[in-house]
Design an enzyme around this catalytic site. Structure first.
Site, PDB file in Angstrom:
ATOM      1  N   THR B  40       0.510  -1.457   0.168  1.00 20.83           N
ATOM      2  CA  THR B  40       0.098  -0.165  -0.180  1.00 20.83           C
ATOM      3  C   THR B  40       0.856   1.313  -0.152  1.00 20.83           C
ATOM      4  OG1 THR B  40      -1.878  -0.858   1.361  1.00 20.83           O
ATOM      5  CG2 THR B  40      -1.825   1.241   1.200  1.00 20.83           C
ATOM      6  N   ASP B  56      -3.837   3.373  -3.430  1.00 14.50           N
ATOM      7  CA  ASP B  56      -3.479   2.277  -4.672  1.00 14.50           C
ATOM      8  C   ASP B  56      -4.484   1.427  -4.465  1.00 14.50           C
ATOM      9  OD1 ASP B  56      -1.668  -0.019  -4.095  1.00 14.50           O
ATOM     10  OD2 ASP B  56      -1.963   1.285  -2.536  1.00 14.50           O
ATOM     11  N   ARG B  58      -3.476  -2.467  -4.830  1.00 16.89           N
ATOM     12  CA  ARG B  58      -2.943  -3.725  -4.972  1.00 16.89           C
ATOM     13  C   ARG B  58      -2.892  -4.197  -3.614  1.00 16.89           C
ATOM     14  NH1 ARG B  58       3.176  -4.410  -7.396  1.00 16.89           N
ATOM     15  NH2 ARG B  58       1.904  -4.273  -9.300  1.00 16.89           N
ATOM     16  N   LYS B  72      -9.416   0.336  -0.881  1.00 18.49           N
ATOM     17  CA  LYS B  72      -8.768   0.630   0.337  1.00 18.49           C
ATOM     18  C   LYS B  72      -9.273   1.965   0.997  1.00 18.49           C
ATOM     19  CE  LYS B  72      -4.608  -1.444  -1.164  1.00 18.49           C
ATOM     20  NZ  LYS B  72      -3.123  -1.542  -1.392  1.00 18.49           N
ATOM     21  N   GLY B  86      -1.958  -2.380   5.859  1.00 18.84           N
ATOM     22  CA  GLY B  86      -1.455  -3.322   6.906  1.00 18.84           C
ATOM     23  C   GLY B  86      -2.437  -4.564   6.301  1.00 18.84           C
ATOM     24  N   SER B 168       3.572   0.858   2.642  1.00 17.44           N
ATOM     25  CA  SER B 168       4.934   0.778   2.132  1.00 17.44           C
ATOM     26  C   SER B 168       5.419   1.647   1.156  1.00 17.44           C
ATOM     27  CB  SER B 168       5.037  -0.743   1.681  1.00 17.44           C
ATOM     28  OG  SER B 168       4.102  -0.764   0.775  1.00 17.44           O
ATOM     29  N   ASP B 205       7.429   1.506  -5.530  1.00 14.40           N
ATOM     30  CA  ASP B 205       7.160   0.422  -4.326  1.00 14.40           C
ATOM     31  C   ASP B 205       6.645  -0.813  -4.733  1.00 14.40           C
ATOM     32  OD1 ASP B 205       4.792  -0.071  -1.418  1.00 14.40           O
ATOM     33  OD2 ASP B 205       6.969  -0.498  -1.784  1.00 14.40           O
ATOM     34  N   SER B 208       2.812  -1.659  -3.666  1.00 17.93           N
ATOM     35  CA  SER B 208       1.593  -0.841  -4.077  1.00 17.93           C
ATOM     36  C   SER B 208       1.674  -1.066  -5.655  1.00 17.93           C
ATOM     37  CB  SER B 208       1.790   0.543  -3.851  1.00 17.93           C
ATOM     38  OG  SER B 208       2.252   0.598  -2.644  1.00 17.93           O
TER      39      SER B 208
END
Lengths: 235, 273
Positions: B40, B56, B58, B72, B86, B168, B205, B208
């Site tokens: 995330t 995002d 994913r 999310k 998380g 992240s 990242d 994500s």
């Protein structure tokens, strides 16, 4: 009557097979302010008298008609504080149902769960039954519905019903006036006329409360201005 | 005689005994099964008329992308939304539960929910579980006291900020915010900045990816822009389709229609009262 010897404990049957405390609870309801409900073809209306103990009471702070979910509303006759407790419990049950099933609770389910709560208090130690009868009005996929719940925990579906002080006159009036294909506006007029029948004093937008739910499935309490308009139409 | 080896059950509260057992097992090499983490990049910022949240889409299970387009940004109240990073189950369960509590609160008070109410309900719950509920949240909304934006960490601490990122990809997104954020952004500038920050997380990242969700909350109004931007479209789809050379040989075809075994009789007596 031999019944009076058995009226001290709720959990004891009298020889005639009655639970005397529940009879007394129904008496408490019967001496409460009149309330009624009418199921129309495209909605439900519930209404009640709002007689306050003194002219000094701020009538805008008294809410006798409450909503339990966006599409279910309730009115009562009897003891106000008992009503508050039941409303809190019912709202929580409706919310728990929604969390579990992710759908709005159907009217029958909510009525059933509220009735179960009321029944619990007729079969437990050290508690008394609720001194209220409820009229639950809702609109879900099964259409408009009106239920009455008694202190014993029994519930009935009605096309039109009344409770409280003026119940017999009000019910006779409703029996004469009720038509199956009635629309919501007509139902509101009929409700006002029924309240007027047994009303002591001058009926006005300050001493009655009306809640409606229509095809949009949103329960709401009418504002005093709207009630005034309906009253003017009825005159 | 009291036997000191007997464990006296603790009086109330959550029992962390199994957590100690899990830690002990992990030290010996027995790991918990991997669960779906959102990886995330989630962000939020305050602009002139309210709050904008971005995320995002994913969801990862270890090294595998298990959901290419998950949601999310969670609903809390008509005027409050919450992004979650998380463990996916934790963020969904905790936001769902607090959303329910806020609804009941609204019925009892007859008023619009406040962001601080949602904040306090969330942090109390997370603190009670001492960080074992792994939900890192960005909570934003507009209420009668104005626009608010908060971050909530899994252990229950909170921050109140004008712009925030979590997850992240938070460092990549924060780099964008720190260089471009200013007070008094307009709605379009705000949305563009949020999109830039999320895209920065998506491309830099691994946790994500996929699309950008945006939610704009202003006084009395909200816009949930699901998949506002799709910067990762699936290219090079084979138009001819796929043909597999060797198929299973059909030797015999036999169709047996099912016979009805139960007779349904209409009518009959109603059940007794």
């Amino acid at each position: 009557m031999g019944d009076s010897q058995y009226s001290f404990s709720l959990t004891t049957f009298s020889p005639s097979g009655k639970l005397v405390q529940i009879e007394h609870a129904l008496t408490a309801v019967g001496s409460g302010q009149t309330s009624l409900g009418i199921k129309a073809s495209n909605g439900v209306v519930i209404a009640t008298e709002k007689k306050l103990p003194s002219i000094l009471v701020d009538e805008s702070s008294v809410h006798k008609i409450q909503s339990l979910t966006p599409n279910i509303g309730v009115v009562y006759s009897g003891m106000g504080p008992d009503f508050r407790v039941l409303v809190r419990k019912s709202r929580k049950q409706a919310e728990q149902y929604h969390r579990l099933y992710k759908e709005p609770i159907p009217v029958t389910q909510l009525v059933r769960e509220t009735a179960a709560v009321m029944q619990e208090f007729t079969q437990s130690g050290g508690v008394r039954p609720f001194g209220v009868s409820l009229l639950v009005a809702g609109y879900d996929d099964k259409g408009p519905q009106l239920y009455q719940v008694d202190p014993s925990g029994s519930y009935f579906s009605w096309k039109a019903s009344a409770m409280g002080k003026n119940v017999s006159n009000a019910k006779t009036f409703l029996e004469k006036r009720y038509v199956e294909e009635m629309e919501l506006d007509d139902a509101v007029h009929t409700a006002i006329l029924t309240l007027k029948e047994g009303f002591e004093g001058q009926i006005s937008e300050k001493n009655i409360e009306i809640g409606i739910i229509g095809e949009k499935k949103e329960f709401r309490v009418l504002t005093p201005n709207e009630i005034r308009d309906y009253l003017a139409e009825v005159e | 005689m009291s036997n000191s080896a007997i464990d006296v059950p603790s009086r109330g509260g959550f029992s962390f005994d199994l957590c100690r057992r899990n830690d002990m097992l992990a030290k010996k090499g027995v790991n918990l099964p991997s669960f779906r983490k959102t990886g995330t990049t989630i962000v939020g910022l305050i602009f002139q008329d309210g709050v904008i949240l971005g995320a995002d889409t994913r969801a990862t299970e270890g090294p595998i992308v298990c959901d290419k387009n998950c949601e999310k940004i969670h609903y809390m109240a008509p005027n409050i939304y919450c992004c979650g990073a998380g463990t996916a189950a934790d963020t969904e369960a905790v936001t769902d539960m607090v959303s329910s509590q806020l609804q009941l609160h609204r019925y009892h008070t007859g008023r619009e929910s406040r962001v601080v109410t949602a904040l306090t309900l969330l942090k109390k719950h997370l603190f009670n579980y001492q960080g074992y509920v792994q939900a890192a949240l960005v909570l934003g909304g507009v209420d009668c006291t104005g626009p608010h934006l908060h971050t909530i960490y899994p252990h229950g601490s909170t921050d109140t900020l004008p712009f925030a990122t979590m997850g992240s990809g938070s460092l990549a997104a924060m780099a964008m915010f720190e260089s471009k954020y200013k007070e008094g952004l307009t709605k379009d500038e705000g949305i563009q900045l949020v999109v830039d920050a999320i895209c920065s997380g998506i491309f830099n990242d691994l946790g994500s990816g996929s699309n950008v969700d945006v939610c704009v909350i202003t006084k009395g109004h909200k816009e949930y822009l699901r998949n506002h931007l799709l910067p990762n479209p699936r290219t090079f789809v084979n138009a001819k389709g796929y043909s597999f050379p060797k198929k299973t040989e059909v030797l015999l075809t036999k169709i047996t229609p099912l016979r009805e075994r139960v007779e349904v009789v209409e009518g009959g007596d109603a059940m007794e009262e």
